[in-house]
Scaffold this motif. Structure first.
Motif, PDB file in Angstrom:
ATOM      1  N   LYS A  32       0.901  -1.071  -0.113  1.00 28.14           N
ATOM      2  CA  LYS A  32       0.032   0.176   0.002  1.00 28.14           C
ATOM      3  C   LYS A  32       0.829   1.220  -0.007  1.00 28.14           C
ATOM      4  O   LYS A  32       0.416   2.166  -0.627  1.00 28.14           O
ATOM      5  N   ASN A  33       1.988   1.036   0.710  1.00 20.95           N
ATOM      6  CA  ASN A  33       2.970   2.474   0.872  1.00 20.95           C
ATOM      7  C   ASN A  33       4.034   2.407  -0.175  1.00 20.95           C
ATOM      8  O   ASN A  33       4.758   3.475  -0.200  1.00 20.95           O
ATOM      9  N   ALA A  34       4.206   1.576  -0.940  1.00 21.57           N
ATOM     10  CA  ALA A  34       5.165   1.408  -1.968  1.00 21.57           C
ATOM     11  C   ALA A  34       4.882   2.347  -3.302  1.00 21.57           C
ATOM     12  O   ALA A  34       3.800   2.537  -3.632  1.00 21.57           O
ATOM     13  N   SER A  35       6.039   2.768  -3.911  1.00 23.22           N
ATOM     14  CA  SER A  35       5.847   3.540  -4.993  1.00 23.22           C
ATOM     15  C   SER A  35       6.059   2.530  -5.941  1.00 23.22           C
ATOM     16  O   SER A  35       6.591   1.620  -6.048  1.00 23.22           O
ATOM     17  N   GLY A  36       5.464   2.793  -7.285  1.00 26.58           N
ATOM     18  CA  GLY A  36       5.502   1.988  -8.421  1.00 26.58           C
ATOM     19  C   GLY A  36       4.636   0.867  -8.436  1.00 26.58           C
ATOM     20  O   GLY A  36       3.475   1.238  -8.025  1.00 26.58           O
ATOM     21  N   LEU A  67      -4.899  -7.888  -8.642  1.00 29.98           N
ATOM     22  CA  LEU A  67      -5.004  -6.526  -8.256  1.00 29.98           C
ATOM     23  C   LEU A  67      -3.625  -5.739  -8.622  1.00 29.98           C
ATOM     24  O   LEU A  67      -2.602  -6.507  -8.036  1.00 29.98           O
ATOM     25  N   LEU A  68      -3.719  -4.866  -9.571  1.00 29.08           N
ATOM     26  CA  LEU A  68      -2.460  -4.304  -9.997  1.00 29.08           C
ATOM     27  C   LEU A  68      -2.637  -2.862  -9.162  1.00 29.08           C
ATOM     28  O   LEU A  68      -3.553  -2.136  -9.041  1.00 29.08           O
ATOM     29  N   ILE A  69      -1.644  -2.718  -8.547  1.00 26.21           N
ATOM     30  CA  ILE A  69      -1.783  -1.524  -7.381  1.00 26.21           C
ATOM     31  C   ILE A  69      -0.486  -0.587  -7.982  1.00 26.21           C
ATOM     32  O   ILE A  69       0.914  -1.226  -8.275  1.00 26.21           O
ATOM     33  N   LYS A  70      -0.663   0.543  -7.953  1.00 25.68           N
ATOM     34  CA  LYS A  70       0.108   1.697  -8.488  1.00 25.68           C
ATOM     35  C   LYS A  70       0.281   2.847  -7.334  1.00 25.68           C
ATOM     36  O   LYS A  70      -0.988   3.296  -7.061  1.00 25.68           O
ATOM     37  N   ASP A  71       1.270   2.972  -6.786  1.00 24.42           N
ATOM     38  CA  ASP A  71       1.427   3.952  -5.779  1.00 24.42           C
ATOM     39  C   ASP A  71       0.407   4.115  -4.531  1.00 24.42           C
ATOM     40  O   ASP A  71      -0.352   4.954  -4.213  1.00 24.42           O
ATOM     41  N   GLY A  72      -0.093   2.773  -4.190  1.00 22.45           N
ATOM     42  CA  GLY A  72      -1.069   2.447  -3.132  1.00 22.45           C
ATOM     43  C   GLY A  72      -2.331   2.528  -3.567  1.00 22.45           C
ATOM     44  O   GLY A  72      -3.217   2.190  -2.751  1.00 22.45           O
ATOM     45  N   CYS A  83      -5.563   0.618  -6.283  1.00 23.35           N
ATOM     46  CA  CYS A  83      -5.902  -0.463  -7.007  1.00 23.35           C
ATOM     47  C   CYS A  83      -6.141   0.197  -8.349  1.00 23.35           C
ATOM     48  O   CYS A  83      -7.109   0.901  -8.579  1.00 23.35           O
ATOM     49  N   ILE A  84      -5.551   0.079  -9.515  1.00 21.04           N
ATOM     50  CA  ILE A  84      -5.717   0.583 -10.741  1.00 21.04           C
ATOM     51  C   ILE A  84      -6.421  -0.597 -11.657  1.00 21.04           C
ATOM     52  O   ILE A  84      -6.748   0.042 -12.984  1.00 21.04           O
ATOM     53  N   LEU A  85      -6.245  -1.780 -11.395  1.00 19.63           N
ATOM     54  CA  LEU A  85      -6.850  -2.788 -12.233  1.00 19.63           C
ATOM     55  C   LEU A  85      -7.192  -3.865 -11.439  1.00 19.63           C
ATOM     56  O   LEU A  85      -6.530  -4.636 -10.448  1.00 19.63           O
ATOM     57  N   GLU A  86      -8.352  -4.485 -11.637  1.00 21.78           N
ATOM     58  CA  GLU A  86      -8.877  -5.670 -10.690  1.00 21.78           C
ATOM     59  C   GLU A  86      -9.557  -6.702 -11.819  1.00 21.78           C
ATOM     60  O   GLU A  86     -10.253  -6.404 -12.657  1.00 21.78           O
TER      61      GLU A  86
END
Length: 110
Positions: A16-20, A83-88, A90-93
């Protein structure tokens, strides 16, 4: 590419706190559809950028973490599910037959 087993709430907080980009694959070890989706995803995962962190969640063994994933990223629990997570966020599920390494790669490239 290799899976990192998602086994703790602390790891989920790091995601959740990671970048990228990070990807969580929620898998039921009791479901043949989940096994097929995982195999298909792994067959094509070389299209995903190598710096994407790939997390594997055995939701039978770690049901509490699976529930926490749904809560943190505000998605409905499904299995199998990515779940694709970007900068905390979810941008794709996607779930079941909609799980696609190519789609993940396209979203990352966009």
């Amino acid at each position: 590419m290799n899976w990192v087993n998602l086994t703790s709430v602390e790891q989920l907080e790091e995601i959740k706190n990671a970048s990228g980009y990070s990807l969580i694959f929620k898998h039921s070890t009791r479901c043949s559809i989940s096994l097929m989706a995982k195999k298909n995803f792994e067959f094509d995962w070389d299209v995903i950028p190598s710096d994407t962190k790939l997390f594997f969640l055995d939701l039978i063994s770690y049901r509490d973490i699976s529930n926490h994933v749904a809560e943190v990223f505000q998605v409905t629990h499904q299995s199998p599910q990515i779940l694709l997570i970007k900068d905390g966020e979810c941008i794709l599920e996607a779930s079941h037959s909609d799980i696609s390494a190519e789609e993940v790669a396209e979203v990352i490239a966009a």
